[in-house]
Design an enzyme around this catalytic site. Structure first.
Site, short mmCIF file in Angstrom:
data_model
loop_
_atom_site.label_atom_id
_atom_site.label_comp_id
_atom_site.label_asym_id
_atom_site.label_seq_id
_atom_site.Cartn_x
_atom_site.Cartn_y
_atom_site.Cartn_z
N CYS A 2 130.17 52.63 21.16
CA CYS A 2 130.06 52.22 22.47
C CYS A 2 131.25 52.54 23.31
CB CYS A 2 129.58 50.82 22.57
SG CYS A 2 128.30 50.28 21.57
N ARG A 27 130.50 58.43 23.21
CA ARG A 27 130.51 57.14 22.36
C ARG A 27 129.12 56.71 22.31
NH1 ARG A 27 135.49 55.66 20.92
NH2 ARG A 27 134.67 53.68 20.38
N TRP A 75 125.58 52.30 21.81
CA TRP A 75 124.74 52.82 20.81
C TRP A 75 124.19 51.51 20.41
CZ3 TRP A 75 123.21 57.22 18.85
CH2 TRP A 75 124.04 58.47 18.80
N ASN A 101 132.16 46.34 21.89
CA ASN A 101 131.69 47.58 20.96
C ASN A 101 131.74 46.84 19.89
OD1 ASN A 101 131.85 49.82 19.77
ND2 ASN A 101 133.74 50.54 20.50
N GLY A 102 130.98 47.16 18.74
CA GLY A 102 131.15 46.55 17.23
C GLY A 102 130.29 45.99 16.88
N GLU A 488 132.48 69.28 -2.39
CA GLU A 488 132.76 69.03 -1.09
C GLU A 488 133.63 70.16 -0.28
OE1 GLU A 488 132.92 67.13 2.92
OE2 GLU A 488 131.40 67.68 1.29
N LYS A 492 133.25 72.65 2.98
CA LYS A 492 134.11 72.68 3.84
C LYS A 492 134.45 74.09 4.30
CE LYS A 492 133.80 68.60 5.58
NZ LYS A 492 132.44 69.09 4.90
N GLU A 495 131.65 76.20 5.58
CA GLU A 495 131.27 75.68 7.09
C GLU A 495 132.00 76.12 8.11
OE1 GLU A 495 129.03 71.19 6.72
OE2 GLU A 495 131.29 71.50 6.33
N HIS A 511 130.11 79.00 -18.53
CA HIS A 511 128.70 79.45 -18.46
C HIS A 511 128.39 80.22 -17.37
CE1 HIS A 511 128.07 76.38 -22.05
NE2 HIS A 511 129.05 75.99 -21.33
N LYS A 610 125.77 68.62 14.36
CA LYS A 610 126.39 67.39 13.90
C LYS A 610 125.32 66.31 13.34
CE LYS A 610 129.92 64.71 12.89
NZ LYS A 610 130.74 65.31 11.96
#
Length: 615
Positions: A2, A27, A75, A101-102, A488, A492, A495, A511, A610
């Site tokens: 938020c 936010r 949010w 916020n939280g 990962e 990256k 991407e 292999h 995103k």
């Protein structure tokens, strides 16, 4: 997620707060609201939707003036996004107003106590519970607003940034933070409050950043008074002079959001385990697990469903759950899981992982699992997202906004949450002794500091990036807990630099992939001195004998691999289960620097979004 904005001073608070909300809309944008005080009258305007809709509503209702104001972009967490659940929230008396916020994790028990005392609630939010708790303390103990806020916050469990106003004291705003950022802009006979400095940088370059566990009374005509919430100790506020432009403030001085978010990981991990992990008491407290502990303890199997980077975090959790809790785990691509006829039983626990909480394939997989009677637990970063509403229970990561499309801090905070769950279940099942449990918690508590040390290798990473920025292909190898990190790392690089890269278990190199190795092929090998170290050293020797270029991620002080590798990137020593939290850091930096050197759009790579809300 938020956004919080506040103002007290001679300017029209409406204009300052509305402009600030527009700058913080990244936010949260499912609802917005503002409270204004003017001529002994408190007026509130709030609505579901974006700040533009709030602007239209305020102007139509002629709520556009005030010398003090607080505003919020939301949010949704507790309660669906609508006008009633939007912030600000007012206490039963109508005197106190709050933006928040939280998450207040123990709001249900607090709400029951307050209901028994005669309080009523219009919204479904935890925030309305908090403002009435503050009012209850204020009335019962006959204290000022600041003291009431402090006493109330010592009764809550969770994370928060709050701004509270009392219509009977229209010259001050009380603010506090734990786990969510809050800044105070210091002007000439005026103060600004915001989640970050962007809303007030055009008015003042002086800012006080509250530290975790601090609160402040912002009062006209006086200096800001800061105290520690826990013990009421006065803290001398540090007024920082900002030298940055608005755009730089949003990126905290970093060239890209991705780099900023890489460097935010120590704090993001702290925020994720703060209030949940108590090393000094030997406790892990997570309401989503505690309230459903029998489901987990009786689970015959855990099925993890996720996509992309979240799937890699799920692969790490497979090792964690099986090591710590001895529960069988299957990790599934949500996009595949939803289109086959999966065997799911009522004694299965399904863990759905998503940064955004809106991933379409994961949402569909959740519905299938629920239809078949499984208990579904969500792990996501965006409060109030679809996954948080669709799952039976869950845990939020506290990574904060992740604006860069290529996920970094979301990955490590997901691993942190999953580690906490695995440790808690292992302890509950008796698979981990008390002494082991204490040792694990103490070591996990050191990880943020060890990530900070790992980030100090950035200059060495730049040298490696310069050497391999023109590579066309790259292999990433890892074993055990670090096999998912190899995947990962390769993701990256793909991407954001558009270089083809593949991750493999190191033993699988023989292999097939070994056929690709020559003097033009850089190979990133994760070779920490844990687990299958000797086996990985053998793999490195096989690469070296075929003239491959070796970039090795090693434990500090390693000498064996150093003799064979072309480049080494060191990470501090830790237990094997926690190494992914460290070894992923240099791989993130490597991808970032290569992409920058190739002049790619790091924060918004081509063809990627995103939040993947469509198939």
């Amino acid at each position: 997620m938020c956004g919080i904005v506040g103002y007290i001073g001679p300017k029209n608070a409406y204009e300052v707060v509305l402009k600030g909300l527009q700058r913080l809309e990244y936010r949260g944008y499912d609802s917005a609201g503002i409270a204004l005080y003017n001529n002994d009258e408190l007026k509130i305007c709030k609505t579901k939707g974006k700040v533009s809709e709030l602007l239209s509503k305020c102007e139509s209702e002629k709520i556009t003036n005030g010398h003090i104001g607080i505003g919020h972009t939301r949010w949704a967490t507790h309660g669906e996004p609508n006008d009633v659940n939007s912030h600000p929230h007012v206490s039963n008396s109508g005197d106190l107003v709050i933006i928040h916020n939280g998450i207040i994790e123990n709001y249900e028990s607090l709400k029951k106590e307050l209901t028994n005392r005669g309080y009523t609630f219009e919204s479904d939010t935890d925030t309305e519970v908090l403002i009435n708790l503050i009012e209850d303390v204020k009335n019962k103990e006959n204290v000022k607003l600041g003291k009431a806020v402090q006493v109330a916050l010592n009764q809550v469990v969770g994370a928060y940034a709050i701004s509270v106003f009392d219509r009977n004291k229209p010259n001050e705003i009380v603010v506090a933070r734990l786990g969510s950022p809050l800044a105070i802009g210091v002007g000439e006979d005026e103060y600004f409050i915001a989640s970050d400095a962007s809303p007030f940088i055009e008015f003042t370059n002086k800012s006080i950043y509250l530290e975790d566990g601090e609160m402040a009374v912002v009062r006209l005509g006086r200096k800001v008074k800061v105290r520690e919430i826990k013990n009421d100790k006065l803290v001398k506020p540090y007024v920082q002079e900002l030298q940055l432009s608005l755009d730089q403030i949003e990126k905290a001085g970093y060239d890209h959001f991705m780099l900023k978010e890489i460097y935010e990981q120590p704090e993001a991990i702290k925020d994720t385990y703060r209030g949940r992990m108590l090393p000094e008491k030997g406790l892990i407290r997570m309401s989503g697990i505690d309230d459903n502990i029998e489901k987990f303890l009786n689970a015959k199997r855990i099925i993890v469903i996720a996509c992309g980077t979240s799937w890699h975090a799920g692969l790490v959790s497979e090792y964690l759950f099986e090591d710590f809790a001895r529960i069988p785990v299957e990790v599934e691509y949500a996009s595949e899981f939803r289109y086959r006829n999966p065997i799911i039983n009522e004694d299965d626990v399904v863990i759905a992982i998503s940064q955004s909480g809106e991933t379409a394939d994961t949402m569909a997989a959740i519905k299938i699992a629920k239809e078949k009677g499984a208990f579904v637990f969500g792990v996501c970063n965006v409060v109030g997202s679809s996954i948080s509403r669709e799952t039976h229970a869950g845990a939020y990561t506290h990574a904060g906004p992740e604006i860069g499309v290529a996920s970094t801090k979301a990955f490590t905070t997901q691993i942190t949450i999953l580690t906490l769950i695995a440790l808690k279940l292992g302890k509950q099942k008796g698979e981990i002794s008390n002494s082991q449990f204490h040792a694990y918690l103490n070591e996990l508590n050191t990880i943020p500091e060890k990530i900070e040390r790992t980030l100090e290798t950035n200059e060495e990473v730049i040298k490696v990036a310069e050497a391999y920025k023109n590579a066309k292909n790259c292999l990433y190898l890892g074993r055990g807990h670090n096999f998912p990190v190899a995947l990962e790392g390769a993701l990256k690089l793909k991407e954001i630099s558009y270089i083809h890269a593949e991750g493999y278990p190191a033993a699988e190199m023989k292999h097939g992939p070994i056929a690709l190795i020559d003097e033009m092929m850089p190979v990133v090998v994760i070779a920490t001195k844990k687990g299958h170290y000797e086996k990985v050293v053998s793999n490195i020797q096989e690469i070296k004998s075929r003239k491959g270029k070796i970039i090795a991620v090693v434990t500090e002080g390693d000498t064996s691999v150093k003799q064979m590798a072309d480049h080494i990137l060191e990470v501090p020593d830790t237990i094997e289960e926690f190494t992914p939290l460290l070894t992923t850091i240099p791989l993130q930096l490597l991808s970032y620097h290569i992409a920058v050197m190739l002049d790619k759009n790091v924060d918004q790579p081509r063809n990627l979004a995103k939040s993947v809300t469509v198939e």
